[in-house]
Design a protein around this motif. Structure first.
Motif, PDB file in Angstrom:
ATOM      1  N   LEU A 115       0.819  -1.212   0.000  1.00 33.44           N
ATOM      2  CA  LEU A 115       0.000   0.000   0.000  1.00 33.44           C
ATOM      3  C   LEU A 115       0.856   1.267   0.000  1.00 33.44           C
ATOM      4  N   THR A 116       2.036   1.198   0.592  1.00 27.66           N
ATOM      5  CA  THR A 116       2.915   2.374   0.633  1.00 27.66           C
ATOM      6  C   THR A 116       3.895   2.399  -0.541  1.00 27.66           C
ATOM      7  N   LYS A 117       3.873   1.343  -1.366  1.00 33.01           N
ATOM      8  CA  LYS A 117       4.726   1.261  -2.561  1.00 33.01           C
ATOM      9  C   LYS A 117       6.209   1.401  -2.219  1.00 33.01           C
ATOM     10  N   VAL A 118       6.589   0.775  -1.107  1.00 37.81           N
ATOM     11  CA  VAL A 118       7.997   0.756  -0.705  1.00 37.81           C
ATOM     12  C   VAL A 118       8.559  -0.602  -1.107  1.00 37.81           C
ATOM     13  N   GLU A 119       9.378  -0.623  -2.141  1.00 41.12           N
ATOM     14  CA  GLU A 119       9.905  -1.878  -2.670  1.00 41.12           C
ATOM     15  C   GLU A 119      10.808  -2.559  -1.641  1.00 41.12           C
ATOM     16  N   GLY A 120      10.506  -3.828  -1.370  1.00 40.17           N
ATOM     17  CA  GLY A 120      11.298  -4.565  -0.388  1.00 40.17           C
ATOM     18  C   GLY A 120      11.155  -4.016   1.018  1.00 40.17           C
ATOM     19  N   GLY A 121      10.066  -3.302   1.261  1.00 40.97           N
ATOM     20  CA  GLY A 121       9.893  -2.648   2.552  1.00 40.97           C
ATOM     21  C   GLY A 121       9.335  -3.570   3.622  1.00 40.97           C
TER      22      GLY A 121
ATOM     23  N   PHE B  53       4.220   2.644   9.798  1.00 37.50           N
ATOM     24  CA  PHE B  53       5.346   3.182   9.028  1.00 37.50           C
ATOM     25  C   PHE B  53       6.137   2.040   8.394  1.00 37.50           C
ATOM     26  N   VAL B  54       6.493   2.239   7.126  1.00 37.47           N
ATOM     27  CA  VAL B  54       7.203   1.224   6.351  1.00 37.47           C
ATOM     28  C   VAL B  54       8.486   1.838   5.801  1.00 37.47           C
ATOM     29  N   GLY B  55       9.570   1.062   5.787  1.00 37.76           N
ATOM     30  CA  GLY B  55      10.832   1.536   5.231  1.00 37.76           C
ATOM     31  C   GLY B  55      11.615   0.389   4.624  1.00 37.76           C
ATOM     32  N   ASN B  56      12.673   0.731   3.878  1.00 38.47           N
ATOM     33  CA  ASN B  56      13.552  -0.296   3.320  1.00 38.47           C
ATOM     34  C   ASN B  56      15.003   0.128   3.490  1.00 38.47           C
ATOM     35  N   LYS B  57      15.928  -0.679   2.975  1.00 41.09           N
ATOM     36  CA  LYS B  57      17.352  -0.415   3.180  1.00 41.09           C
ATOM     37  C   LYS B  57      17.844   0.797   2.401  1.00 41.09           C
ATOM     38  N   PHE B  58      17.027   1.315   1.489  1.00 41.44           N
ATOM     39  CA  PHE B  58      17.409   2.502   0.723  1.00 41.44           C
ATOM     40  C   PHE B  58      16.862   3.788   1.346  1.00 41.44           C
ATOM     41  N   ASN B  59      16.345   3.672   2.561  1.00 44.89           N
ATOM     42  CA  ASN B  59      15.746   4.805   3.268  1.00 44.89           C
ATOM     43  C   ASN B  59      14.508   5.346   2.559  1.00 44.89           C
ATOM     44  N   GLU B  60      13.869   4.506   1.774  1.00 46.09           N
ATOM     45  CA  GLU B  60      12.592   4.869   1.169  1.00 46.09           C
ATOM     46  C   GLU B  60      11.489   4.497   2.160  1.00 46.09           C
ATOM     47  N   SER B  61      10.490   5.344   2.277  1.00 49.45           N
ATOM     48  CA  SER B  61       9.493   5.105   3.318  1.00 49.45           C
ATOM     49  C   SER B  61       8.127   5.652   2.922  1.00 49.45           C
ATOM     50  N   GLY B  62       7.125   5.172   3.622  1.00 44.70           N
ATOM     51  CA  GLY B  62       5.757   5.642   3.491  1.00 44.70           C
ATOM     52  C   GLY B  62       4.999   5.213   4.732  1.00 44.70           C
ATOM     53  N   PHE B  63       3.751   5.661   4.862  1.00 40.77           N
ATOM     54  CA  PHE B  63       2.979   5.236   6.032  1.00 40.77           C
ATOM     55  C   PHE B  63       1.488   5.253   5.740  1.00 40.77           C
ATOM     56  N   LEU B  64       0.763   4.546   6.598  1.00 36.99           N
ATOM     57  CA  LEU B  64      -0.690   4.440   6.501  1.00 36.99           C
ATOM     58  C   LEU B  64      -1.322   5.051   7.740  1.00 36.99           C
ATOM     59  N   GLU B  65      -2.548   5.539   7.575  1.00 38.65           N
ATOM     60  CA  GLU B  65      -3.363   5.962   8.707  1.00 38.65           C
ATOM     61  C   GLU B  65      -4.637   5.135   8.700  1.00 38.65           C
TER      62      GLU B  65
ATOM     63  N   PRO C 188       2.070   6.917   0.182  1.00 40.67           N
ATOM     64  CA  PRO C 188       3.066   6.036  -0.437  1.00 40.67           C
ATOM     65  C   PRO C 188       4.387   6.762  -0.690  1.00 40.67           C
ATOM     66  N   PHE C 189       5.421   5.957  -0.909  1.00 39.17           N
ATOM     67  CA  PHE C 189       6.715   6.520  -1.268  1.00 39.17           C
ATOM     68  C   PHE C 189       6.603   7.150  -2.652  1.00 39.17           C
ATOM     69  N   ASP C 190       7.067   8.374  -2.762  1.00 43.93           N
ATOM     70  CA  ASP C 190       6.982   9.106  -4.026  1.00 43.93           C
ATOM     71  C   ASP C 190       8.378   9.205  -4.618  1.00 43.93           C
TER      72      ASP C 190
END
Length: 342
Positions: free
Chosen positions: A288-294, A315-327, A339-341
């Motif tokens: 849902l946050t479109k964080v690849e490998g998150g 909150f979602v993150g990955n090893k590339f410091n890409e992140s997004g979150f849901l409410e 989502p991660f933009d």
């Protein structure tokens, strides 16, 4: 009742002796010994040694006398206003508890700050009720002074005995003792203690159960859950205008911050969280946050400041410091996704 450093040492001494006698295996021994070293209360220590036989040569577990809160309040009931003198006495009790290991420095700082804000004797009692009171140091009885003649006679006897022993050693020689091999040390295996991942539905459910057991309710001002620990804010006892920080790492410990709270602010009730729906959101969060490998890094639960409604943020993150979150709502309904933009 709070545990002192000496209580922890006594418990660990019993565990050491029980391990040597084979009452405990290596894993059990290390688990209990580690828990004894961090135990906060006498009850926690009791649970670690209650099923042990008293090892040979080691005193059995005995508990310090229980504190008597009613006695500390004297002849006044809880609702009577506290004086500066009463607050000073409470601070001295907290200082003594810090010195003998009943309180950590953070707990001491927090409780001291709350003591300064206490309005009634009941407020003060609530801050010190679970503390052991230091016992007065025992006074050794003075030795009775013997008459001069008795000392002289005793000295003659000692000289005679020493002379006899010396003569015997000069005329008799005994063979040196045969050395014996030292007993082989028991192999100690490293202990790995599994802890629940608090960013899963099962981990949250376990946390909620422990929270209810600790505080008797399920309300918080703010809760943040990471995989291996949590940070929580809640009101202090019956003071709705004060909020206190706790950390959770298998058990709850007071933090060092005491802040003012808006009395009109509503609480977030953990009991309202739908665990199954939360688990579904946690599973779908990376997509849902479109964080690849998150993966879920943490989640928060609090009252949204904009419209005073309870809100869960994942909150979602990955090893590339890409992140997004849901409410989402406590019922598990998705409110919006960020989502991660890229």
């Amino acid at each position: 009742m709070r545990a002192r450093d000496m209580d922890r040492v006594r418990a660990r001494t019993l565990l050491d002796a029980a391990y040597e006698e084979g009452q405990l295996g290596a894993d059990e021994y290390h688990d209990r010994s580690d828990r004894a070293g961090t135990a906060k209360t006498i009850g926690q220590l009791r649970g670690l040694v209650a099923d042990l036989q008293a090892p040979a040569g080691v005193a059995a577990w005995s508990e310090p006398p229980a504190p008597n809160p009613r006695h500390r309040l004297g002849r006044y009931p809880h609702h009577i206003r506290a004086r500066d003198e009463d607050r000073d006495l409470a601070c001295r009790a907290l200082d003594a508890a810090l010195a003998d290991g009943q309180l950590s420095s953070e707990e001491h700082q927090t409780l001291t700050a709350l003591t300064a804000e206490a309005k009634t004797l009941g407020d003060l009692a609530g801050l010190t009720d679970d503390l052991q009171q230091p016992a007065p140091a025992p006074i050794d009885p003075r030795q009775r002074i013997r008459p001069r003649g008795a000392w002289f006679a005793a000295a003659l006897i000692v000289v005679a005995v020493l002379a006899a022993v010396g003569g015997f050693q000069l005329t008799h020689h005994s063979a040196p003792p045969t050395p014996t091999a030292a007993p082989a040390a028991k192999a100690v295996q490293p202990l790995v203690i599994d802890t629940p991942d608090l960013t899963t539905a099962a981990g949250f459910d376990k946390f909620r159960t422990l929270y209810r057991t600790k505080f008797g309710d399920t309300v918080v001002d703010e809760l943040t859950l990471f995989s291996d620990y949590a940070s929580v804010q809640r009101t202090w006892r019956d003071q709705p205008n004060r909020v206190v920080d706790y950390t959770f790492r298998g058990g709850f410990a007071l933090g060092g911050a005491v802040t003012t709270r808006d009395r009109t602010k509503p609480f977030f009730d953990l009991a309202a969280v739908n665990v199954a729906a939360l688990g579904d959101l946690l599973t779908r969060a990376p997509a849902l946050t479109k964080v690849e490998g998150g993966a879920v890094s943490h989640l928060g639960m609090e009252i949204d400041s904009s419209d005073d409604v309870p809100m869960i943020r994942i909150f979602v993150g990955n090893k590339f410091n890409e992140s997004g979150f849901l409410e989402a709502t406590p019922a598990g309904q998705l409110v919006r996704a960020y989502p991660f933009d890229n």
